[in-house]
Design an enzyme around this catalytic site. Structure first.
Site, mmCIF file in Angstrom:
data_model
loop_
_atom_site.group_PDB
_atom_site.id
_atom_site.type_symbol
_atom_site.label_atom_id
_atom_site.label_comp_id
_atom_site.label_asym_id
_atom_site.label_seq_id
_atom_site.Cartn_x
_atom_site.Cartn_y
_atom_site.Cartn_z
ATOM 1 N N HIS A 22 30.575 27.280 37.113
ATOM 2 C CA HIS A 22 30.613 28.519 37.882
ATOM 3 C C HIS A 22 31.050 29.726 37.047
ATOM 4 O O HIS A 22 30.941 30.853 37.500
ATOM 5 C CB HIS A 22 31.464 28.342 39.132
ATOM 6 C CG HIS A 22 30.729 27.575 40.179
ATOM 7 N ND1 HIS A 22 30.681 26.202 40.165
ATOM 8 C CD2 HIS A 22 29.975 27.992 41.217
ATOM 9 C CE1 HIS A 22 29.931 25.806 41.174
ATOM 10 N NE2 HIS A 22 29.481 26.863 41.817
ATOM 11 N N TYR A 41 30.159 36.969 47.880
ATOM 12 C CA TYR A 41 30.274 35.516 47.858
ATOM 13 C C TYR A 41 31.368 35.124 46.875
ATOM 14 O O TYR A 41 31.310 35.475 45.701
ATOM 15 C CB TYR A 41 28.926 34.930 47.445
ATOM 16 C CG TYR A 41 28.721 33.456 47.682
ATOM 17 C CD1 TYR A 41 29.735 32.615 48.105
ATOM 18 C CD2 TYR A 41 27.481 32.889 47.467
ATOM 19 C CE1 TYR A 41 29.522 31.280 48.319
ATOM 20 C CE2 TYR A 41 27.241 31.545 47.679
ATOM 21 C CZ TYR A 41 28.278 30.747 48.103
ATOM 22 O OH TYR A 41 28.053 29.413 48.310
ATOM 23 N N TRP A 76 19.825 23.573 41.299
ATOM 24 C CA TRP A 76 21.276 23.747 41.286
ATOM 25 C C TRP A 76 21.956 22.651 42.109
ATOM 26 O O TRP A 76 22.915 22.032 41.662
ATOM 27 C CB TRP A 76 21.647 25.127 41.820
ATOM 28 C CG TRP A 76 23.118 25.405 41.772
ATOM 29 C CD1 TRP A 76 24.032 25.146 42.745
ATOM 30 C CD2 TRP A 76 23.853 25.960 40.687
ATOM 31 N NE1 TRP A 76 25.285 25.519 42.344
ATOM 32 C CE2 TRP A 76 25.199 26.034 41.075
ATOM 33 C CE3 TRP A 76 23.491 26.430 39.428
ATOM 34 C CZ2 TRP A 76 26.191 26.534 40.248
ATOM 35 C CZ3 TRP A 76 24.488 26.951 38.606
ATOM 36 C CH2 TRP A 76 25.812 26.987 39.028
#
Length: 104
Positions: A22, A41, A76
């Site tokens: 991430h 987000y 992903w």
């Protein structure tokens, strides 16, 4: 605007890899998230693997469907699947929490 919060559990043996992944989200994944209507987000990860997600969107169901239709999301989710304790893919495991208080 909907404010959506959710909880997931990252496997303890995958926490470091999850953080690394991430720190360098694919540009095409970032574009897909924005294009699907997900804004502001954020993901918060506790040391024991508890993951708290937060996002804002006009329509969560529509944003979810838009992401499901992208090839990058499929890649992903496949790459991240072994990071989570729950057996289903992370997108399917995201159950929004009910907001009981908000101070604007």
């Amino acid at each position: 605007m909907q404010r959506v919060r959710f909880l997931l559990n990252v496997r303890e043996d995958r926490i470091a890899a999850y953080r690394e992944r991430h720190a360098a989200v694919w540009p095409e994944m970032l574009a897909a998230l924005s294009g699907a209507g997900r804004h502001n987000y954020s993901l918060f990860l506790r040391e024991d693997g508890l993951l708290v997600g937060y996002l804002e969107t006009e329509d969560f169901d529509a944003a979810r469907e838009a992401m499901a239709a992208t090839e990058v999301n499929e890649r992903w989710q496949r790459d991240m699947a072994d990071s989570f304790e729950q057996p289903e893919p992370a997108d399917d495991a995201v159950v929004p929490l009910v907001e009981v208080f908000h101070l604007a």
